[in-house]
Design an enzyme around this catalytic site. Structure first.
Site, short mmCIF file in Angstrom:
data_model
loop_
_atom_site.label_atom_id
_atom_site.label_comp_id
_atom_site.label_asym_id
_atom_site.label_seq_id
_atom_site.Cartn_x
_atom_site.Cartn_y
_atom_site.Cartn_z
N THR A 137 0.81 -1.23 0.00
CA THR A 137 0.00 0.00 0.00
C THR A 137 0.84 1.27 0.00
OG1 THR A 137 -0.10 0.05 2.43
CG2 THR A 137 -1.83 -1.17 1.26
N CYS A 168 2.86 3.21 9.29
CA CYS A 168 1.97 3.28 10.45
C CYS A 168 2.76 3.22 11.74
CB CYS A 168 0.99 2.10 10.45
SG CYS A 168 0.05 1.87 8.94
N CYS A 217 -1.38 0.57 15.11
CA CYS A 217 -2.41 0.92 14.13
C CYS A 217 -3.60 -0.03 14.23
CB CYS A 217 -1.84 0.86 12.71
SG CYS A 217 -3.00 1.41 11.44
N ASP A 269 20.45 15.29 49.13
CA ASP A 269 19.16 15.97 49.28
C ASP A 269 18.46 15.48 50.55
OD1 ASP A 269 16.84 17.56 47.82
OD2 ASP A 269 15.97 15.69 48.56
N CYS A 280 -0.19 6.90 7.40
CA CYS A 280 -1.52 6.29 7.52
C CYS A 280 -2.54 7.33 8.00
CB CYS A 280 -1.45 5.13 8.52
SG CYS A 280 -3.04 4.37 8.89
#
Length: 496
Positions: free
Chosen positions: A32, A36, A40, A441, A67
């Site tokens: 395609t 993605c 997805c 500290d 996408c």
């Protein structure tokens, strides 16, 4: 993702739609030509049709488009760029802050102290894309945000997103999103109100879990009057940005941080978002952090009770360094008072359309004319502040997002009045070192004593070796055991 093991791990993440890996890598589908995020929601492609890229820019360079369902450009950033101190990580932090758009690749190289060729080679080797392609991917993401959430004319968006021309803007949007800018805007749900001029509302994603109480509690409890405030359930502050000024309101929600930005110049949008993400440590990998810290039987119950604590960081390194010096050996309230006076005297005024903010925190250059005698603090601390301001103003000390952490530590240690607490506080919150630790500290030592751990600094450092490289996060869990406002999410309507 080059090795077989990496490929198999990526496939498993995609097949299980594992959101933990969003931003770590991108899945490209050969059939395609779409890329993605791992989570997805569409049906995962066949394994033989998957390939993986370490950055969106690399996928775009290879000819894949984003996408439209999972919007991979809107995933959290890779945690690596805030965890690591090497050249690639420093370069990525600077690119995210817009340095390539403003100063080009030569400017990026100058900041990092390497040649343009060295930077290009290392980024290509690790990310599959050079600095120009990475900056282009960021411009495309910024353009999409402006197209979909504002009513700005497209020509203004092109300029604001950093494109050299409207044609380049149009071409890039089509290539990355397979839609024209007009089509992208048309896809936005009808009836959604467009942002007013100069304002933008958006969601900042993060990896779950996230415990917001100490994160927002710390920012609200230490807020400098005029520069920061807690109002209507949100932390708000002023921002000094490359092209202008800004004000941001950040509100914790269950699955995102609601962000509202007021900007005087839209060109600063991507930088403002990047700095807000850094401020809230939103690109952290909480599962990796908590898994290691939970291996300590003393820390395990603390992690289980409130997983996903983040390190409250800053939007401006030099600002925090000045505040750290002002806060040496005094209460949080006294430190806020000192900082507020400095802001009133030397800060740049701003107009706040939605609250009570009045100033930007003064730049080192503005503090160069500071008369230390005017500060109600011991002479030694006045000298420390003067030395810090001089080092920042001259460029001798770099606390920017792309700074070298160990070099910055060495230069801080060389300044008068900078002991381990101040240096490590700056390393933790301004430099973003995830392994910074404060064994001297008082809050850390009290927590260690209450939990039955060694409480002397030397013994505590030895014990903390097992927490590396996440000792800054261990510090948050230790601090959270104490009864202090920094550990409490302010109640609705509270103003500090």
């Amino acid at each position: 993702m080059h090795t077989e093991t990496d490929f198999d791990a990526c496939v498993r993440a995609v097949q299980s739609k594992d959101a933990r890996f969003d931003g770590w890598f991108f899945t490209a589908v050969l059939t395609t030509r779409i890329y993605c995020r791992p989570s997805c929601p569409v049906v995962p492609p066949k394994v033989q049709n998957m390939t993986f890229y370490p950055s969106a820019a690399a996928a775009q360079q290879a000819g894949f488009r984003a996408c439209k369902r999972c919007r991979p450009d809107a995933s959290p950033g890779s945690p690596q760029w805030n965890e690591r101190a090497d050249l690639v990580a420093r370069a990525m932090r600077l690119i995210s802050d817009g340095v390539v758009d403003r100063e080009g690749v030569p400017g990026l190289a100058t900041r990092l102290g390497y040649s343009s060729r060295q930077i290009q080679r290392q980024l290509l080797a690790e990310l599959g894309a050079g600095p120009l392609a990475l900056a282009r991917a960021q411009r495309a993401q910024t353009a999409r945000l402006l197209i979909e959430t504002t009513a700005l004319p497209m020509a203004d968006i092109a300029f604001a997103a950093g494109f050299a021309s409207v044609r380049t803007f149009n071409d890039t949007v089509r290539q990355v999103f397979a839609l024209s800018p007009g089509d992208l805007r048309a896809r936005v749900a009808k009836g959604r109100p467009a942002a007013a001029t100069g304002t933008l509302s958006l969601r900042l994603p993060f990896r779950k879990p996230l415990t917001p109480d100490n994160l927002f509690g710390h920012l609200a409890a230490t807020a400098v009057p005029g520069v920061e405030e807690w109002r209507a359930g949100a932390y708000r502050r002023t921002l000094r940005l490359p092209h202008g000024t800004g004000i941001v309101a950040l509100r914790p929600e269950p699955d995102h941080i609601a962000c509202q930005l007021w900007l005087t110049d839209w060109r600063d949008l991507s930088q403002a978002i990047s700095r807000c993400r850094r401020l809230l440590d939103l690109d952290a990998d909480p599962l990796a952090v908590d898994a290691l810290l939970s291996a300590d039987p003393v820390l395990a119950p603390l992690v289980a009770k409130a997983p996903g604590r983040r390190v409250p960081r800053v939007t401006d390194g030099p600002e925090f360094a000045v505040r750290a010096v002002l806060g040496q050996q005094i209460s949080t309230a006294a430190a806020r008072t000192h900082a507020g006076r400095l802001v009133t005297a030397y800060g740049e005024p701003v107009a706040d359309p939605g609250g009570g903010l009045t100033h930007l925190f003064p730049e080192p250059e503005a503090l160069a004319g500071l008369d230390p005698a005017a500060l109600a603090m011991p002479q030694t601390r006045r000298d420390t502040l003067a030395a810090l301001v001089q080092a920042l103003g001259s460029g001798e000390l770099d606390l920017d997002v792309g700074s070298d952490w160990q070099q910055a530590r060495a230069r801080l240690n060389a300044l008068p009045g900078f002991g381990p607490w101040t240096v490590e506080s700056i390393a933790m919150r301004a430099l973003g070192d995830p392994d910074a630790f404060l064994p001297t500290d008082l809050g850390v030592r009290n927590a260690a004593r209450e939990l039955g751990m060694p409480a002397t600094p030397a013994a505590l450092v030895k014990h903390s070796a097992a927490w590396s490289p996440w000792r800054a996060y261990a510090t948050q869990y230790l601090w959270a055991t104490g009864d202090h406002p920094i550990n409490v999410l302010p109640t609705e309507g509270t103003s500090r």
